[in-house]
Design an enzyme around this catalytic site. Structure first.
Site, PDB file in Angstrom:
ATOM      1  CE1 TYR A  18      -3.348   2.865   0.775  1.00  0.00           C
ATOM      2  CE2 TYR A  18      -1.999   3.283   2.714  1.00  0.00           C
ATOM      3  CZ  TYR A  18      -3.005   3.669   1.848  1.00  0.00           C
ATOM      4  OH  TYR A  18      -3.658   4.862   2.033  1.00  0.00           O
ATOM      5  CD  GLU A  40      -8.100   7.450   5.252  1.00  0.00           C
ATOM      6  OE1 GLU A  40      -8.087   7.328   6.495  1.00  0.00           O
ATOM      7  OE2 GLU A  40      -7.101   7.234   4.551  1.00  0.00           O
ATOM      8  CD1 TRP A  48      -3.695   2.165   5.922  1.00  0.00           C
ATOM      9  CD2 TRP A  48      -5.790   2.877   6.105  1.00  0.00           C
ATOM     10  NE1 TRP A  48      -4.192   2.348   4.649  1.00  0.00           N
ATOM     11  CE2 TRP A  48      -5.474   2.786   4.732  1.00  0.00           C
ATOM     12  CE3 TRP A  48      -7.081   3.307   6.459  1.00  0.00           C
ATOM     13  CZ2 TRP A  48      -6.375   3.105   3.718  1.00  0.00           C
ATOM     14  CZ3 TRP A  48      -7.979   3.629   5.443  1.00  0.00           C
ATOM     15  CH2 TRP A  48      -7.627   3.520   4.101  1.00  0.00           C
TER      16      TRP A  48
END
Length: 187
Positions: A18, A40, A48
């Site tokens: 990522y 988000e 995350w």
């Protein structure tokens, strides 16, 4: 010899991928901006990596992040999502996703695209910061504060300044790669 990366992404291969291919790359495509906005908002209060691990499940559950479809979700779909163990089953966040899709399309109608709207907050040019350690990065900035307030005034939910700043980082509105990271000069 392995390339130097930001310290926050070293704990897993998924994080590294990522980081190496998405995080901080300027995104001007509305569909991708919407995907990151949804991810988000679901991340709020979680890590995350939790979201990244469930990203494909989110993609399937939310019709490939098609905001036009999501904007029309009815109670039956909400009930189905609340039963989907592959995603974060938070009723308020699921409902926020629907209202955010509606607000997203309203912004598109006013500004020609969501991209035009959101990138105006940084004069359509990424802000390049100079942090040597990710732990020194702010969680919010004056710009994320203003953008958060503006998004809320347009009906968006779960878009506090911290969520907004994370979105800005993810979509390349700010380059917060550590200055020693190989991606710092690439994005």
């Amino acid at each position: 010899m392995e390339q130097k990366r930001c310290g926050w992404c070293l704990s897993s291969d998924l994080y590294k991928a990522y980081h190496d291919h998405e995080w901080g790359v300027p995104v001007k495509d509305d569909a991708t901006l919407f995907e990151f906005l949804i991810l988000e908002t679901f991340q709020a209060g979680l890590s995350w990596i939790t979201i990244l691990n469930k990203r494909d499940n989110f993609r399937k559950a939310f019709d490939n992040f098609d905001y036009k479809k999501i904007a029309g979700y009815q109670q039956q779909k909400i009930d189905s999502l609340l039963q989907d163990a592959g995603i974060i089953r938070n009723k308020l966040k699921i409902k926020a996703t629907i209202s955010n899709a509606q607000a997203f399309m309203e912004v598109q109608s006013q500004f020609e695209s969501f991209s035009n709207y959101i990138w105006e907050f940084v004069d359509h040019t990424p802000i390049k910061n100079s942090f040597s350690n990710y732990k020194d990065m702010p969680a919010t900035t004056d710009i994320s504060d203003r953008l958060s307030i503006d998004l809320k005034s347009r009906g968006f939910k779960f878009v506090g300044s911290t969520v907004v700043y994370a979105h800005m980082q993810a979509t390349g509105m700010v380059n917060d790669h550590e200055i020693t990271c190989f991606r710092y000069h690439e994005v």
